[in-house]
Design a protein around this motif. Structure first.
Motif, PDB file in Angstrom:
ATOM      1  N   GLY A  44     -16.433  13.853 -24.002  1.00 35.47           N
ATOM      2  CA  GLY A  44     -15.920  12.954 -22.969  1.00 35.47           C
ATOM      3  C   GLY A  44     -14.838  12.025 -23.437  1.00 35.47           C
ATOM      4  N   VAL A  46     -11.469  10.182 -24.175  1.00 36.27           N
ATOM      5  CA  VAL A  46     -10.190  10.092 -23.497  1.00 36.27           C
ATOM      6  C   VAL A  46      -9.097   9.827 -24.515  1.00 36.27           C
ATOM      7  CG1 VAL A  46     -11.129   9.334 -21.279  1.00 36.27           C
ATOM      8  CG2 VAL A  46     -10.556   7.636 -23.027  1.00 36.27           C
ATOM      9  N   ASP A  49      -9.319   6.607 -26.416  1.00 32.83           N
ATOM     10  CA  ASP A  49     -10.312   6.618 -27.498  1.00 32.83           C
ATOM     11  C   ASP A  49      -9.700   7.191 -28.764  1.00 32.83           C
ATOM     12  OD1 ASP A  49     -12.560   5.621 -26.069  1.00 32.83           O
ATOM     13  OD2 ASP A  49     -12.888   7.586 -25.173  1.00 32.83           O
ATOM     14  N   CYS A  68      -8.731  -3.060 -19.957  1.00 32.36           N
ATOM     15  CA  CYS A  68     -10.031  -2.891 -19.303  1.00 32.36           C
ATOM     16  C   CYS A  68     -10.690  -1.568 -19.675  1.00 32.36           C
ATOM     17  CB  CYS A  68      -9.892  -3.004 -17.793  1.00 32.36           C
ATOM     18  SG  CYS A  68      -9.241  -1.520 -17.001  1.00 32.36           S
ATOM     19  N   LYS A  69      -9.895  -0.565 -20.007  1.00 34.57           N
ATOM     20  CA  LYS A  69     -10.403   0.762 -20.343  1.00 34.57           C
ATOM     21  C   LYS A  69     -11.260   1.337 -19.213  1.00 34.57           C
ATOM     22  CE  LYS A  69     -12.016   3.351 -24.311  1.00 34.57           C
ATOM     23  NZ  LYS A  69     -12.886   4.226 -23.506  1.00 34.57           N
ATOM     24  N   ALA A  70     -10.889   1.000 -17.996  1.00 34.43           N
ATOM     25  CA  ALA A  70     -11.642   1.489 -16.841  1.00 34.43           C
ATOM     26  C   ALA A  70     -10.695   1.849 -15.710  1.00 34.43           C
ATOM     27  CB  ALA A  70     -12.637   0.429 -16.384  1.00 34.43           C
ATOM     28  N   LYS A  72      -8.500   0.153 -14.256  1.00 36.27           N
ATOM     29  CA  LYS A  72      -8.381  -0.877 -13.246  1.00 36.27           C
ATOM     30  C   LYS A  72      -7.289  -1.895 -13.534  1.00 36.27           C
ATOM     31  CE  LYS A  72     -12.589  -0.809 -10.714  1.00 36.27           C
ATOM     32  NZ  LYS A  72     -13.725  -0.186 -11.395  1.00 36.27           N
ATOM     33  N   GLY A  74      -4.351  -1.195 -15.521  1.00 35.28           N
ATOM     34  CA  GLY A  74      -3.024  -0.591 -15.595  1.00 35.28           C
ATOM     35  C   GLY A  74      -2.224  -0.971 -16.824  1.00 35.28           C
ATOM     36  N   CYS A  88      -6.601   5.745 -20.616  1.00 35.04           N
ATOM     37  CA  CYS A  88      -8.050   5.554 -20.521  1.00 35.04           C
ATOM     38  C   CYS A  88      -8.681   6.499 -19.518  1.00 35.04           C
ATOM     39  CB  CYS A  88      -8.361   4.108 -20.146  1.00 35.04           C
ATOM     40  SG  CYS A  88      -7.852   3.671 -18.476  1.00 35.04           S
ATOM     41  N   LYS A  89      -7.862   7.238 -18.776  1.00 37.45           N
ATOM     42  CA  LYS A  89      -8.406   8.093 -17.730  1.00 37.45           C
ATOM     43  C   LYS A  89      -8.137   9.566 -18.022  1.00 37.45           C
ATOM     44  CE  LYS A  89      -8.403   7.905 -12.682  1.00 37.45           C
ATOM     45  NZ  LYS A  89      -7.552   7.600 -11.537  1.00 37.45           N
ATOM     46  N   ARG A  91      -8.777  12.731 -20.089  1.00 37.23           N
ATOM     47  CA  ARG A  91      -9.726  13.280 -21.050  1.00 37.23           C
ATOM     48  C   ARG A  91      -9.079  14.327 -21.941  1.00 37.23           C
ATOM     49  NH1 ARG A  91     -15.708  14.000 -18.710  1.00 37.23           N
ATOM     50  NH2 ARG A  91     -15.679  15.629 -20.278  1.00 37.23           N
TER      51      ARG A  91
END
Lengths: 258, 579, 271
Positions: A44, A46, A49, A68-70, A72, A74, A88-89, A91
């Protein structure tokens, strides 16, 4: 698990430890190039990471912007295998196997170092847009239908990938004559606000440079929030400009009392 | 010595919701104002808030009023809240939300075209003003655009490492530009800290990387005192797999829409912990229940439990929980309409923080104000969902206005050279290794060790032995932190350099949390002691204050700040709960 | 750790103009522009040839009447014109103009013919700095007349509906009778697709409701919002209908053309 699970070593999660090759652009305004790194992958994982793992274990001075690594905030926009992406999005296992992964900084803005670019131009553009100015007699009643339309534009997380992919900024470098998709949607959210009192068409067709857009829709393609930038913001604004500038029939029919 | 200097009437550190709101208020009050932040403008942790802003507008439930909101907040905080703060918060939240709309914020609407409000855990009425599941983003974008046109100067990607005092007064701060490493000193008549929380102290957290408790540590070092530090909210549902996203928030709305929690044996275990409210019990109860299930061997393969919405109509799930669907599909490869999510508790919010005056946000240090998550008192032992966004609007504005007022009476700020030299030496030392007394310590490693210590001993459940062990290890880490050195000596964009000071901040604050947790010999709200599982009469009326002026950390129990005018409301609620 | 050469020198990549096709993309980004260029070229050639031929566009056998969409409306009978050459060009300028200035087609041909740019994050034709003018100067500023083509194309569309419905009424010795022929079905499918394309037009979407600042401030605004929503659904598939209707126009013409030429007999049943 919040507290104990934290200590589980990453590799133990499945036991399958493979490596991937990353080609990360390193350098600054004067010079730079792709540098190869090997990273042990975890399930998993990304791209962010992997880049942070490089930073932690191999290149402690690798510059990368993230928060944020989510998906959200940007912050971690970059070009992965040539496509603007939120690191972060993205993979690793969604990228072609057996090939190195290239990670470059955004092209449309001056690089500061490595993966970090100077996006301050965007903040300067934003200052040129007059703030929401309510009508003096506003009743503050807004319908859900109106909120829905504005809300799409206000989902923007300012990752600036639309600015990056737009050829007007990316290739033609017309930063002085074009606001870019991000700020056209900002203008759209204000122009279409039922209670906004300002006439924004002059700015939209003037210094914002909407006529430079040739609607190739790359901004829409890269938007991580799925905003229909071209169809719901830029084209409707272009049509509003047509109302004002190119449609004598319309002007005759809709003469507004000034 | 640093060449670059700036002087303002008011400087706000942090550009989350409370920082921006404070800066706008200060600028409106006529102060020359600047904001300084670690990240880019508009990327602060506030963007992560999903649910909404709690404000008793009564648009959906006309019976709602500030009194009920106050009572809910007090009950949620287990009556340890600063009563006056809870009152101001409840009274002023509706105005603050309406003001946002006048600045251009767009919220979801009722059929009557008013702002819509949704239900949330612990709120008696439907109270949360919201827009989809991205209310925090709406709030920060609105404040950002308002601030940009309020004549506020913005210093982005600027790391502050020390507050500067002239005598007993805070007169500025010292730091450096992340992009270049160039040092910078700020002088100001009033300084507002709005630095948020410190979730990064734990490995599994919903917090952004910026959340390293900087403001807590800076204020503490400058002589401010802290309150309620033992109360750290663990959100029950964070992702546990894949490892890269462990901790990432799974919104409460998943349970609100009918999500069911199950253990590895397929049992709906909340039936045993809270048969009445089940999955929609309060955050502390659900988090503890999940933890217990895992601890007793009924966890999921990756150390969590299962949260399942696959019994719901797939189209409904995709419509109501679009970002959760995407999040699991993209990051975990799980289609939540077909299979269960694996979730576990994640560190979410600091109830405790810098102790401030309820009306003004003034700390006990002259010239220093604090607001938002880095300040304490408002939320008591447990925060209700939705109260953080209203908290930062109400008290952000108050702190900004008060800071501007105080600035007009304050002397011209002076930055003593000795203080700046001290700050510069500390900052430079991380890079050069000057002044190290032992082998250099790697900040990444120390950070991981800190997270281990805090995860082991100061997590959801605590006991005396575990806390004492943790405190001992924290003291060791504190000693080793004196020898922190960045792995690279570069000046520009050096993440290890920045982490050095952040790790120090986090160790300081971890000690505060651990010691306060040891002192509070009871279980209340977010603080659960296995060796003291019940409420305690003494502690039900006392907050723990932590003071570090002079170097030694001292803890003191002090009676909760009450108010005679509110006694009736509080007692009415306590009575109602007993029945 | 080895240092490799970047795709382009950093100086050029940051300030100068990259060469055509410069990209780090590794997928087959060129495939889409090639397919689109091929498709549009084929249709362009076909429509010019067909319009110039001036034969086999009006099927009149067995009481049926199928008129090729390239030749509708029938200007000769409409205005009693007696011209020796094709009149198709007096008709097809409207739908062709609609398509040429259509926002979707603009995207398609700016990418695949003008290479500005050929694909996302791929460098387009290099131009001297500042010479790119987009749609702010001639010729592309003319794109702004899109809505006028929409008006005229709608008129043509009306005739196509007339043709399609008429195709189900057969002239028989016993009078006009209802019947179903394959040609009629083809014509109906075509006109439905053409309508889906035409009424999904971005300009129409603007005029019907999009230009309002408030969707909920009056009963008429609410009604127009409802219409806008419906047009938005069609508009969401504008690309799809652009291609399907393009193909259906060609297929309809070809069907009628081959039937006229006697290649096959139109299967039909008269009730």
């Amino acid at each position: 698990m919040s507290t104990d699970g934290a200590q589980t070593p990453i590799a133990d999660q499945t036991g399958e430890a493979t490596t991937r090759t990353l080609h990360i652009w390193r350098g600054d305004l004067t010079d730079g190039g792709l540098v190869e790194f090997e990273v042990e992958t975890a399930p998993g994982m990304v791209v962010l990471d992997a880049v942070l793992e490089v930073q932690r274990s191999q290149a402690p001075d690798l510059a990368v912007r993230w928060n944020c690594k989510a998906a959200k905030c940007g912050s971690c926009s970059a070009e992965v295998n040539g496509r603007p992406s939120l690191m972060c999005k993205t993979r690793l296992d969604h990228l072609p196997e057996g090939e190195p992964i290239t990670v470059e900084p955004l092209h449309a803005f001056p690089v500061i170092r490595d993966l970090v670019t100077d996006v301050s131009w965007n903040y300067e553009v934003n200052k040129k847009i007059a703030p929401f100015t309510p009508k003096p007699d506003a009743d503050w009643l807004i319908g859900q239908e109106d909120a829905d339309r504005m809300s799409e534009f206000r989902k923007c997380i300012e990752c600036f990938m639309c600015q990056d992919v737009c050829h007007i900024l990316r290739n033609h470098r017309m930063h002085d004559r074009y606001f870019g998709p991000r700020f056209l949607i900002r203008l759209a959210s204000l122009e279409m606000h039922p209670l906004d009192d300002l006439d924004r068409i002059d700015q939209i067709s003037g210094e914002a440079g909407i006529a430079l857009c040739n609607i190739t829709k790359c901004c829409t393609e890269v938007c991580p929030e799925g905003i229909h930038i071209t169809d719901n913001a830029i084209i409707p604004l272009k049509e509003r400009v047509v109302d004002r500038r190119f449609d004598p029939l319309f002007r005759l029919l809709h003469r507004r009392p000034r | 010595m640093s060449a670059e200097r700036h002087e303002y009437d008011v400087i706000v550190l942090g550009t989350g919701g409370s920082g921006l709101r404070a800066a706008i208020a200060a600028a409106e009050a006529g102060a020359r104002t600047a904001v300084v932040c670690k990240c880019l403008l508009g990327k602060a942790h506030t963007v992560m808030a999903e649910g909404g802003v709690a404000a008793s507008l009564g648009n959906v439930d006309p019976a709602d009023g500030w009194e009920t909101h106050f009572q809910d907040t007090m009950f949620g905080g287990k009556y340890l809240n600063n009563w006056r703060m809870a009152e101001l918060h409840a009274r002023e939240a509706p105005d603050r939300v309406q003001e946002l709309e006048r600045w251009g914020a767009v919220f979801d609407r009722t059929p009557e075209r008013k702002m819509s409000q949704r239900a949330f855990g612990g709120h008696t009425y439907r109270r949360l003003v919201h827009i989809g599941d991205r209310t925090g983003l709406e709030l920060i974008r609105t404040l950002q655009d308002k601030a940009v046109h309020s004549g506020i100067d913005v210093f982005m990607e600027t790391i502050v490492t020390r507050l500067v005092k002239d005598g007993d007064r805070v007169t500025g701060m010292f730091g450096y530009h992340y992009a270049t490493g160039a040092q910078v000193a700020f002088a100001c008549r009033s300084l507002v800290l709005a630095t948020g929380g410190g979730g990064r102290i734990w490995r599994v957290t919903s917090n952004s990387q910026d959340c390293t408790a900087d403001g807590h540590a800076l204020a503490y070092e400058a002589g401010a005192d802290m309150v309620d530090m033992e109360f750290v909210q663990f959100h029950p549902t964070g992702m546990v797999w894949p490892p890269g996203v462990a901790g990432l928030l799974v919104t409460e709305a998943v349970r609100g829409e009918g999500g069911i929690l199950r253990n590895s044996e397929g049992e709906r275990f909340m039936e045993r912990y809270d048969p009445k409210r089940m999955e929609l019990s309060t955050r502390d109860v659900v988090a503890r229940s999940i933890y217990t299930e895992v601890k007793e061997g009924r966890g999921s393969p990756h150390g969590g439990v299962f949260l399942d919405v696959s019994h719901l109509d797939p189209a409904y799930v995709k419509m109501r929980l679009p970002s959760m669907y995407d999040q699991f599909y993209e990051l975990a490869g799980v289609d939540i309409t077909k299979g269960p999510m694996e979730i576990g508790p994640t560190c979410h919010y600091f109830m405790g923080g810098i102790r401030v005056d309820a009306e003004t946000g003034q700390t006990i240090v002259p010239g220093l104000f604090a607001t938002g998550e880095c300040s304490g008192g408002m939320n008591g032992a447990n925060r209700l969902g939705g109260n953080s966004l209203s908290d930062l609007l109400v008290f952000g504005r108050r702190a900004g206005t008060s800071a501007a007022q105080a600035a007009s009476d304050a002397p011209a700020p002076r930055l003593p050279e000795a203080e700046l030299a001290l700050a510069a030496a500390e900052l430079g030392g991380f890079l050069t290794g000057d002044g190290l007394t032992g082998p250099a310590e790697d900040p990444y490693r120390l950070h991981r060790e800190l997270q281990t210590v805090m995860g082991d001993g100061v997590g959801i459940f605590r006991d005396e032995a575990g806390l004492e062990t943790a405190i001992g290890r924290l003291h060791e880490l504190e000693a080793r932190a004196a020898n922190l050195r960045a792995p690279s000596a570069r000046l520009d964009y050096n993440p290890g350099w920045r982490l050095c000071r952040e790790v120090r901040n986090m160790i300081t604050v971890s000690l505060q949390i651990a010691r306060a947790a040891l002192m509070r010999a009871e279980s209340r709200g977010a603080h659960s002691r296995l060796d003291h599982p019940r409420y305690d009469d003494y502690w039900s009326e006392h907050n723990i204050l932590i003071c570090g002026d002079g170097g030694e950390m001292t803890l003191e129990a002090r009676p909760v700040v009450t108010s005679d005018e509110l006694t009736e409301l509080v007692e009415a609620r306590q009575e109602a709960e007993r029945v | 750790m080895t240092t490799q050469a970047a795709s382009t020198p950093p100086a050029a990549r940051r300030t100068g103009t990259p060469p055509l096709g410069a990209t780090m993309r590794r997928d087959r980004w060129w495939l889409q522009p090639v397919l689109i260029a091929t498709g549009l070229t084929l249709f362009g050639i076909y429509s010019i040839v067909v319009a110039a031929l001036n034969t086999d566009y009006d099927y009149l056998k067995g009481g049926a009447r199928y008129l090729s969409p390239f030749y509708s409306p029938d200007l000769r009978s409409l205005f009693g014109l007696h011209i020796p050459f094709t009149y198709a060009f007096f008709v097809i300028w409207a739908p062709l103009g609609l398509r040429t200035t259509c926002y979707y087609y603009r995207k398609a041909y700016y990418r695949s013919f003008f290479l500005m740019p050929p694909a996302c994050a791929v460098a387009g034709r290099p131009r001297a700095a500042g010479r790119y003018t987009g749609e702010s100067r001639l010729p592309f500023i003319l794109q702004n007349v899109h809505r006028f083509f929409f008006y005229f194309a709608t008129i043509v569309l009306g005739f196509l509906w007339y043709d399609a419905i008429r195709a189900f009424f057969y002239h028989t010795p016993t009078g006009t009778r209802f019947g179903i022929g394959l040609g009629g079905v083809v014509m109906v499918v075509n006109v439905v697709l053409l309508s889906a394309f035409t009424f999904g037009c971005n300009s129409f979407r603007h005029l019907i409701g999009g230009r309002l600042d408030c969707f909920t401030c009056s009963a008429s605004a609410r009604a127009r919002h409802g219409a806008w929503k419906k047009v938005s659904v069609l508009n969401g598939h504008h690309q799809l209908y652009a291609w399907l209707s393009l193909i259906s126009v060609g297929v309809t013409d070809l069907y009628i053309r081959l039937a006229c030429a006697g290649v096959f007999t139109d299967p039909h049943h008269i009730f």
